[in-house]
Design a protein around this motif. Structure first.
Motif, PDB file in Angstrom:
ATOM      1  N   THR A 202       0.837  -1.200   0.000  1.00 38.99           N
ATOM      2  CA  THR A 202       0.000   0.000   0.000  1.00 38.99           C
ATOM      3  C   THR A 202       0.873   1.252   0.000  1.00 38.99           C
ATOM      4  OG1 THR A 202      -0.158   0.423   2.381  1.00 38.99           O
ATOM      5  CG2 THR A 202      -1.633  -1.264   1.484  1.00 38.99           C
ATOM      6  N   GLY A 203       0.427   2.246  -0.707  1.00 34.62           N
ATOM      7  CA  GLY A 203       1.135   3.533  -0.692  1.00 34.62           C
ATOM      8  C   GLY A 203       1.029   4.249  -2.026  1.00 34.62           C
ATOM      9  N   ASP A 204       0.728   5.561  -1.977  1.00 31.05           N
ATOM     10  CA  ASP A 204       0.634   6.393  -3.191  1.00 31.05           C
ATOM     11  C   ASP A 204       1.973   6.559  -3.885  1.00 31.05           C
ATOM     12  OD1 ASP A 204      -2.039   6.856  -3.205  1.00 31.05           O
ATOM     13  OD2 ASP A 204      -1.928   8.766  -2.101  1.00 31.05           O
ATOM     14  N   GLU A 205       3.061   6.347  -3.129  1.00 28.86           N
ATOM     15  CA  GLU A 205       4.393   6.573  -3.692  1.00 28.86           C
ATOM     16  C   GLU A 205       4.907   5.375  -4.489  1.00 28.86           C
ATOM     17  OE1 GLU A 205       3.590   5.550  -0.782  1.00 28.86           O
ATOM     18  OE2 GLU A 205       5.261   5.001   0.526  1.00 28.86           O
ATOM     19  N   LEU A 206       4.165   4.264  -4.472  1.00 25.51           N
ATOM     20  CA  LEU A 206       4.728   3.035  -5.032  1.00 25.51           C
ATOM     21  C   LEU A 206       4.431   2.859  -6.517  1.00 25.51           C
ATOM     22  CD1 LEU A 206       3.770   0.561  -2.161  1.00 25.51           C
ATOM     23  CD2 LEU A 206       5.918   1.827  -2.461  1.00 25.51           C
ATOM     24  N   HIS A 244      -3.314   2.086  -3.846  1.00 20.44           N
ATOM     25  CA  HIS A 244      -3.035   3.477  -3.467  1.00 20.44           C
ATOM     26  C   HIS A 244      -3.780   3.814  -2.189  1.00 20.44           C
ATOM     27  CE1 HIS A 244      -1.881   3.584  -7.805  1.00 20.44           C
ATOM     28  NE2 HIS A 244      -0.800   4.021  -7.187  1.00 20.44           N
ATOM     29  N   ASP A 245      -3.386   4.923  -1.583  1.00 20.02           N
ATOM     30  CA  ASP A 245      -3.931   5.283  -0.283  1.00 20.02           C
ATOM     31  C   ASP A 245      -5.328   5.894  -0.388  1.00 20.02           C
ATOM     32  OD1 ASP A 245      -1.645   4.408   1.131  1.00 20.02           O
ATOM     33  OD2 ASP A 245      -0.599   6.295   0.730  1.00 20.02           O
ATOM     34  N   THR A 246      -6.242   5.174  -0.998  1.00 23.08           N
ATOM     35  CA  THR A 246      -7.634   5.615  -0.972  1.00 23.08           C
ATOM     36  C   THR A 246      -8.470   4.469  -0.423  1.00 23.08           C
ATOM     37  OG1 THR A 246      -8.289   4.748  -3.142  1.00 23.08           O
ATOM     38  CG2 THR A 246      -7.301   6.961  -3.104  1.00 23.08           C
ATOM     39  N   SER A 268       1.570  -4.324   3.626  1.00 28.28           N
ATOM     40  CA  SER A 268       2.693  -3.559   4.158  1.00 28.28           C
ATOM     41  C   SER A 268       2.380  -2.078   4.070  1.00 28.28           C
ATOM     42  CB  SER A 268       4.004  -3.885   3.418  1.00 28.28           C
ATOM     43  OG  SER A 268       3.965  -3.449   2.089  1.00 28.28           O
ATOM     44  N   ALA A 269       2.881  -1.358   5.058  1.00 32.71           N
ATOM     45  CA  ALA A 269       2.783   0.107   5.195  1.00 32.71           C
ATOM     46  C   ALA A 269       1.376   0.562   5.590  1.00 32.71           C
ATOM     47  CB  ALA A 269       3.225   0.801   3.910  1.00 32.71           C
ATOM     48  N   GLY A 270       1.284   1.856   5.854  1.00 35.92           N
ATOM     49  CA  GLY A 270      -0.007   2.462   6.162  1.00 35.92           C
ATOM     50  C   GLY A 270      -0.555   2.148   7.547  1.00 35.92           C
ATOM     51  N   VAL A 271       0.261   1.547   8.419  1.00 36.77           N
ATOM     52  CA  VAL A 271      -0.244   1.244   9.764  1.00 36.77           C
ATOM     53  C   VAL A 271       0.375   2.158  10.817  1.00 36.77           C
ATOM     54  CG1 VAL A 271      -0.959  -1.131   9.391  1.00 36.77           C
ATOM     55  CG2 VAL A 271       1.426  -0.662   9.926  1.00 36.77           C
ATOM     56  N   PHE A 276      -1.782   9.634   5.674  1.00 39.56           N
ATOM     57  CA  PHE A 276      -2.404   8.743   4.697  1.00 39.56           C
ATOM     58  C   PHE A 276      -2.376   7.289   5.132  1.00 39.56           C
ATOM     59  CE2 PHE A 276      -1.369  12.614   2.548  1.00 39.56           C
ATOM     60  CZ  PHE A 276      -2.556  12.887   1.897  1.00 39.56           C
ATOM     61  N   ASP A 277      -2.175   7.084   6.425  1.00 34.62           N
ATOM     62  CA  ASP A 277      -2.130   5.718   6.917  1.00 34.62           C
ATOM     63  C   ASP A 277      -3.553   5.205   7.114  1.00 34.62           C
ATOM     64  OD1 ASP A 277       0.573   5.630   6.750  1.00 34.62           O
ATOM     65  OD2 ASP A 277       0.886   6.379   8.783  1.00 34.62           O
ATOM     66  N   ILE A 278      -4.220   5.032   5.971  1.00 34.56           N
ATOM     67  CA  ILE A 278      -5.637   4.677   6.012  1.00 34.56           C
ATOM     68  C   ILE A 278      -5.860   3.168   6.041  1.00 34.56           C
ATOM     69  CG2 ILE A 278      -6.564   6.763   4.914  1.00 34.56           C
ATOM     70  CD1 ILE A 278      -6.522   4.387   2.473  1.00 34.56           C
TER      71      ILE A 278
HETATM   72 MG    MG Z   1       2.308   4.984   3.299  1.00 35.91          MG
END
Ligand code: MG
Ligand code: AMP
Length: 434
Positions: A202-206, A244-246, A268-271, A276-278
């Motif tokens: 997860t992540g908008d940057e990926l 993505h982070d939506t 992975s990520a967002g926790v 944006f840790d949705i």
């Molecule tokens: Mg993130």
């Protein structure tokens, strides 16, 4: 910054407690019969009990002569014992004659011991191989060495006794286990099926590995590391790609994964506690989730819970456990080894999940601060035992984004949470990575 529910500092929970809570929710997957040849590295689902002795009959451990030990008392190079040769038994044959006093049967390794014989004299200790002045007569053999009853005889059941439990359930089958199963005539083996593990980045940057790297973007490495780790620990990796982070995209990806009959979900990520840790919000909406700050370094933020899986009509069919790993690549890998690895092993039916570790002598001092620190390390063997270097505790080598530190490392020094300083020369526990 306003204090919201998400950024209230929570107490750190110990590593063991988090792991126990995770394992308590994991149930091994079902078993299946598989051909022996496909059972390597699979986990045995039932204990295997021997139906018969292995070897099935007493047989010779050497090429030589089957004898009655008492006939050979006092035999030596100078005073050989002369025996009449009454039969010749190659491996695979069955003897047709039994021994009476002062007779011998020529016998090959693995051939059944004839009735009446209680020992085998190696060719090397007979006139078969040693040239002597005193030539034996045709149909006779000279024995040059005394033997005791049982010498060079492998009794029936020497390896495995009928009724014996040879392999316990919950063991991952190694080449030698496969060999023993073959020796017992187990053409089919009951093993657990491979657990199916969904992996979601997860992540908008990926961006994915084959996509152009636009400004502000980085490549999704976690999903690839984790797919390989899943396979390393016996699972089947179902890669879901990047969300993505939506809320919409994350929800859609999670449902897509659930529809693929997965047994465990890894994200992975967002926790963490960023804007944006949705992942936390979505996971909570899709199931029952707990978010922990674990007393571990790297990899403090961790999510665990279960996702509800609906059936075709939208009713809850079952739940799937989910482990939300941190985003930083090293943190994600360490948290995988500490939490996801035992979960996958248990899911796959394995009954013990201790990581192989050694005690090693530290090359340089290390400092620690209240969390269990898994430090990238290189362990090596010296004449006086194992030594280990962490290259120091500086951020540049132990930073949780430095994935090449894991490439360099072959182990992880486990610096205990209650230890703030360890001098050079201290003995530490090191997890072996390979
Ligand atoms: Mg993130
Ligand atoms: P987050 O927990 O979302 O704040 O992510 C923490 C860090 O991990 C950020 O620097 C992310 O860019 C990085 N990260 C998150 N997901 C991945 C991934 N799949 N591969 C590589 N790095 C990642």
């Amino acid at each position: 910054m306003a204090v919201t529910k998400q950024n209230i500092p929570k107490p750190l929970i110990p590593v063991e407690e988090a792991l126990e809570l995770i394992l308590a929710k994991i149930t091994p997957v079902a078993s299946e019969w598989t051909p022996l040849r496909q059972s390597f590295n699979r986990v045995l689902a039932q204990p295997v009990t021997a139906q018969a002795d292995v070897p099935p009959f007493a047989n010779s451990a050497m090429d030589g002569y089957a004898v009655i030990a008492a006939d050979c008392t006092g035999a030596s190079k100078e005073t050989p014992v002369r025996l009449k040769v009454i039969d010749n038994v190659p491996a695979g044959a069955t003897p047709s004659k039994s021994l009476s006093p002062h007779t011998a049967v020529r016998i090959m390794t693995g051939a059944p011991i004839p009735e009446g014989a209680d020992a085998v004299v190696r060719f090397e200790e007979t006139s078969e191989y040693i040239s002597v002045q005193q030539e034996p007569q045709a149909g006779e053999v000279l024995i040059y060495q005394a033997v005791a009853a049982g010498d060079n005889v492998r009794p029936a059941g020497e390896d495995i006794k009928a009724g014996q439990v040879v392999l316990e359930a919950g063991r991952r089958l190694r080449p030698q286990d496969i060999g023993v199963l073959a020796a017992m005539g187990q053409a089919q083996v009951a093993v657990h099926r491979r657990p199916r593990v969904a992996i979601l980045a997860t992540g908008d940057e990926l961006v994915d590995v084959d996509q152009p790297l636009e400004p502000g973007k980085i490549r999704n490495s976690n999903e690839y590391t984790q797919a390989a780790l899943v396979e390393k620990y016996g699972g089947e990796a179902i890669m879901l790609g990047i969300a993505h982070d939506t809320v919409e995209e994350l929800t859609a990806k999670i449902r897509e994964g659930l529809a693929q009959n997965v047994d465990l979900f890894l994200t992975s990520a967002g926790v963490s506690v960023g804007d944006f840790d949705i992942v936390k919000t979505v996971l909570a909406a899709e199931g029952e989730m707990r978010f922990w700050q674990v007393a571990i370094k790297p990899g403090k933020p961790l999510a665990f819970g279960s996702l509800g899986r609906p059936d075709e009509s939208g009713n809850l069919r079952d739940t799937v456990p989910l482990i939300g790993l941190p985003g930083n690549p090293v943190a994600a890998m360490v948290a995988f080894e500490v939490f996801a690895r035992p979960a996958i092993l248990k899911l796959g039916g394995q009954r013990s999940y201790a990581k192989t570790s050694v005690r090693a002598c530290l090359d340089e001092e290390i400092t620690n601060s209240g969390r269990r620190h898994y430090m990238r390390a290189l362990v090596y063997l010296e004449p006086d035992g194992y030594h280990v270097t962490t290259r120091g505790s500086g951020v540049q080598v132990q930073g949780s984004g430095i994935l090449t530190s894991m490439v360099w490392a072959n182990g992880l020094v486990v610096a205990p949470e209650n230890v703030t300083y360890l001098p050079a020369g201290a003995t530490v526990e090191v997890w072996i990575l390979d």
